[in-house]
Design a protein around this motif. Structure first.
Motif, PDB file in Angstrom:
ATOM      1  N   UNK A   1     -88.032 -53.457   2.005  1.00 20.93           N
ATOM      2  CA  UNK A   1     -87.779 -53.627   0.572  1.00 20.93           C
ATOM      3  C   UNK A   1     -87.394 -55.067   0.269  1.00 20.93           C
ATOM      4  N   UNK A   2     -86.553 -55.620   1.122  1.00 16.69           N
ATOM      5  CA  UNK A   2     -86.130 -57.022   0.960  1.00 16.69           C
ATOM      6  C   UNK A   2     -87.314 -57.973   1.165  1.00 16.69           C
ATOM      7  N   UNK A   3     -88.032 -57.774   2.278  1.00 14.98           N
ATOM      8  CA  UNK A   3     -89.133 -58.697   2.607  1.00 14.98           C
ATOM      9  C   UNK A   3     -90.213 -58.691   1.519  1.00 14.98           C
ATOM     10  N   UNK A   4     -90.591 -57.486   1.097  1.00 17.25           N
ATOM     11  CA  UNK A   4     -91.661 -57.392   0.081  1.00 17.25           C
ATOM     12  C   UNK A   4     -91.192 -57.988  -1.249  1.00 17.25           C
ATOM     13  N   UNK A   5     -89.954 -57.693  -1.629  1.00 16.39           N
ATOM     14  CA  UNK A   5     -89.447 -58.230  -2.903  1.00 16.39           C
ATOM     15  C   UNK A   5     -89.400 -59.754  -2.863  1.00 16.39           C
ATOM     16  N   UNK A   6     -89.002 -60.280  -1.726  1.00 16.70           N
ATOM     17  CA  UNK A   6     -88.899 -61.739  -1.593  1.00 16.70           C
ATOM     18  C   UNK A   6     -90.276 -62.395  -1.721  1.00 16.70           C
ATOM     19  N   UNK A   7     -91.255 -61.787  -1.069  1.00 17.65           N
ATOM     20  CA  UNK A   7     -92.629 -62.320  -1.170  1.00 17.65           C
ATOM     21  C   UNK A   7     -93.115 -62.276  -2.619  1.00 17.65           C
TER      22      UNK A   7
ATOM     23  N   UNK B   1     -87.571 -59.539 -11.268  1.00 14.71           N
ATOM     24  CA  UNK B   1     -86.289 -58.827 -11.244  1.00 14.71           C
ATOM     25  C   UNK B   1     -86.177 -58.019  -9.950  1.00 14.71           C
ATOM     26  N   UNK B   2     -85.169 -58.323  -9.153  1.00 11.42           N
ATOM     27  CA  UNK B   2     -84.843 -57.482  -7.989  1.00 11.42           C
ATOM     28  C   UNK B   2     -84.490 -56.101  -8.553  1.00 11.42           C
ATOM     29  N   UNK B   3     -85.108 -55.033  -8.006  1.00 11.85           N
ATOM     30  CA  UNK B   3     -85.072 -53.745  -8.696  1.00 11.85           C
ATOM     31  C   UNK B   3     -84.669 -52.560  -7.804  1.00 11.85           C
ATOM     32  N   UNK B   4     -83.423 -52.509  -7.338  1.00 11.72           N
ATOM     33  CA  UNK B   4     -82.995 -51.260  -6.694  1.00 11.72           C
ATOM     34  C   UNK B   4     -82.964 -50.177  -7.777  1.00 11.72           C
ATOM     35  N   UNK B   5     -83.687 -49.056  -7.576  1.00 16.83           N
ATOM     36  CA  UNK B   5     -83.907 -48.098  -8.694  1.00 16.83           C
ATOM     37  C   UNK B   5     -82.588 -47.645  -9.324  1.00 16.83           C
ATOM     38  N   UNK B   6     -81.716 -47.062  -8.500  1.00 14.15           N
ATOM     39  CA  UNK B   6     -80.339 -46.749  -8.888  1.00 14.15           C
ATOM     40  C   UNK B   6     -79.591 -46.385  -7.619  1.00 14.15           C
ATOM     41  N   UNK B   7     -78.271 -46.377  -7.711  1.00  9.31           N
ATOM     42  CA  UNK B   7     -77.453 -46.243  -6.505  1.00  9.31           C
ATOM     43  C   UNK B   7     -77.870 -45.068  -5.608  1.00  9.31           C
ATOM     44  N   UNK B   8     -78.189 -43.886  -6.165  1.00  4.56           N
ATOM     45  CA  UNK B   8     -78.478 -42.749  -5.270  1.00  4.56           C
ATOM     46  C   UNK B   8     -79.705 -42.917  -4.384  1.00  4.56           C
TER      47      UNK B   8
ATOM     48  N   UNK C   1     -76.413 -48.359   1.461  1.00  2.15           N
ATOM     49  CA  UNK C   1     -75.577 -49.556   1.335  1.00  2.15           C
ATOM     50  C   UNK C   1     -76.306 -50.773   1.903  1.00  2.15           C
ATOM     51  N   UNK C   2     -77.048 -50.548   2.989  1.00  7.65           N
ATOM     52  CA  UNK C   2     -77.771 -51.671   3.607  1.00  7.65           C
ATOM     53  C   UNK C   2     -78.784 -52.244   2.620  1.00  7.65           C
ATOM     54  N   UNK C   3     -79.442 -51.372   1.860  1.00  5.71           N
ATOM     55  CA  UNK C   3     -80.441 -51.864   0.908  1.00  5.71           C
ATOM     56  C   UNK C   3     -79.780 -52.615  -0.254  1.00  5.71           C
ATOM     57  N   UNK C   4     -78.679 -52.079  -0.755  1.00  6.15           N
ATOM     58  CA  UNK C   4     -77.979 -52.767  -1.857  1.00  6.15           C
ATOM     59  C   UNK C   4     -77.467 -54.129  -1.392  1.00  6.15           C
ATOM     60  N   UNK C   5     -77.013 -54.173  -0.176  1.00  4.00           N
ATOM     61  CA  UNK C   5     -76.531 -55.437   0.410  1.00  4.00           C
ATOM     62  C   UNK C   5     -77.653 -56.483   0.403  1.00  4.00           C
ATOM     63  N   UNK C   6     -78.844 -56.076   0.854  1.00  2.00           N
ATOM     64  CA  UNK C   6     -79.956 -57.027   0.900  1.00  2.00           C
ATOM     65  C   UNK C   6     -80.473 -57.371  -0.507  1.00  2.00           C
ATOM     66  N   UNK C   7     -80.357 -56.434  -1.423  1.00  2.00           N
ATOM     67  CA  UNK C   7     -80.730 -56.750  -2.818  1.00  2.00           C
ATOM     68  C   UNK C   7     -79.816 -57.857  -3.345  1.00  2.00           C
TER      69      UNK C   7
END
Ligand code: GUN
Ligand code: ZN
Length: 439
Positions: free
Chosen positions: A176-182, A196-203, A207-213
């Motif tokens: 998710x991080x790598x693709x968003x960065x590209x 826009x970095x787009x974590x859909x919503x917390x659920x 935590x690892x994904x939110x950290x990288x976002x």
């Protein structure tokens, strides 16, 4: 190079949530807008002496020209499932949204929907949508490719989801991080586009994904972040279960550096005063999505707390399609008014039109470019026809003030009211002459 529009125009200069009086807007009953290389060169009363030799203005008498509308929270991939019946947020996501979004691994499908979505947005007078894509990078490329053909100022991002979603819609924290960065490197700042970095919503994020976002948000200058916040009561209970260490919903995002300027939070309905105060302090933005909130039965957004308060929170307007039910910001404003009514508050016509134009531009940090009809601003404009339907024409005969005109437009209006939409000076939609738009 230079072109011109002539007709009545309205543009905000101040904030009617602070002072709702004539000092907050600029209205010309017979105005002239000169456009040069995509920007407004001048805007004032019609004066033939100002017209450069050979420039014949496009004349819209009896219309109202305003800045292009902003839709600060929308899901273009949900266009094929708008109007799905009978469920609240979490069931609605599982039954309808996640089914549809799986199709966007196919870039050809994504292109078809992106193109249709942008056409509908322009028909509704929206010149700046900020959209979620799906988890598939293809869905982002398809969107930005279509948007750049039209020269739009628009934002979008790949949805990040690494749990609580079907396998076909999950990435991992790292991918998710790598693709968003590209994607951000490819599209952010390309023409008028922004990412826009787009974590859909917390659920749906670990935590690892939110950290990288949060990491990605810090790594690229000017990047946006968009997500959902406090939309539905069952969602709130789920978030409390999944993140027991966080003191409230907003704090989940805060712990990962996702609360600040250019962070856009859709809905923000069931907030504590602590969360409101923290949003204000961080200069973060909430996006009010009235048609969606009523359609999903989510709740009544507190616009008064957001904007008429000692510590106001930057607030934009969104459709949130496909939970939202209408592309037209006029229809969205009609529902915003009714939500305020149900809360015992009021939304004035100027507050409403400000919210859909300059208010949203300020809230999304783009007021330098859009939201006003003034020199230096992008020439993103909408021409409204106050007599667009037989009912509107009949009602118009009884209108006695600008404020009444605006209120009737938002109460009865829809895409039919949009006579034409201009993007960076090019006519991209013409209700009465579809063939007459720029290719
Ligand atoms: N919360 C998480 N995803 C979504 C979505 O797609 N639409 C709405 N309205 N709320 C959400
Ligand atoms: Zn949404």
């Amino acid at each position: 190079m230079v072109s011109a529009l002539r007709g009545p125009f309205l543009s905000y200069t101040g904030n009617p949530f602070e002072a709702d009086d004539p000092s907050c807007f600029h209205y010309e009953s017979d105005g002239l807008i000169l456009i040069d290389r995509g920007r407004i060169r001048s805007a004032g009363a019609y004066d033939p002496a100002v017209l450069p030799a050979g420039v014949v203005p496009v004349h819209y008498p009896d219309h109202l020209i305003i800045p292009g509308f902003i839709d600060a929270h929308v899901h273009y991939p949900q266009m094929p499932m708008i109007g799905a019946h009978g469920r609240q947020l979490l069931d609605w996501l599982n039954h309808y949204v996640f089914e549809t979004e799986q199709r966007y691994s196919d870039i050809d499908f994504a292109r078809i929907v992106a193109k249709a979505f942008l056409r509908e947005s322009l028909r509704a007078g929206v010149t700046t949508p900020i959209t979620y894509c799906t988890v598939h990078p293809e869905s982002v490329d398809a969107y930005f490719e279509e948007a750049s053909k039209l020269g739009l100022r628009t934002g979008a991002g790949k949805v990040m989801m690494d749990r609580n979603a079907p396998a076909g819609l999950r990435d991992t924290a790292q991918t998710g991080y790598d693709q968003s960065k590209r994607l951000a490197a490819r599209w952010h700042g390309h023409g008028r586009l922004f990412y826009a970095v787009t974590p859909r919503f917390a659920p749906t994020s670990t935590e690892a994904q939110l950290e990288l976002a949060g990491t990605l948000r810090r790594e690229i200058n000017g990047l946006y972040m968009q997500t959902h916040l406090s939309e539905n009561r069952a969602e709130l209970a789920w978030v409390a279960d999944l993140f027991p260490a966080s003191r409230d919903y907003l704090d989940v995002y805060d712990r990962f550096g996702l609360v600040g300027r250019r962070c856009l939070f859709g809905h923000a309905i069931h907030l504590s005063e602590r969360e409101w105060a923290r949003l204000a302090e961080a200069e973060a933005t909430v996006v009010h999505c009235p048609t969606s909130n009523l359609f999903l039965g989510s709740g009544l957004f507190n616009l008064k707390r957001a904007l008429v308060s000692a510590n106001p929170v930057r607030t934009a307007l969104g459709s949130d399609l496909g939970a939202g039910t209408n592309f037209s910001p006029l229809a969205t404003l009609a529902e915003a008014y009714k939500i305020a009514q149900l809360r015992g508050d009021a939304l004035s016509p100027h507050q409403a039109f400000y919210l859909a134009t300059l208010g949203s531009a300020r809230a999304i940090d783009q007021a330098e470019h859009i939201g006003r009809i003034a020199p230096g601003q992008d020439a993103d404009l909408v021409v409204l026809d106050p007599k667009a339907t037989p009912l509107l024409a009949a009602r118009h005969g009884f209108v006695t003030s600008l404020e009444e005109l605006l209120f009737v437009l938002m109460t009865l209006g829809s895409d039919r009211v949009v006579r034409a939409t201009y993007v960076a000076g090019y006519k991209r939609h013409d209700r009465d002459d579809p063939a007459g738009v720029a290719a």
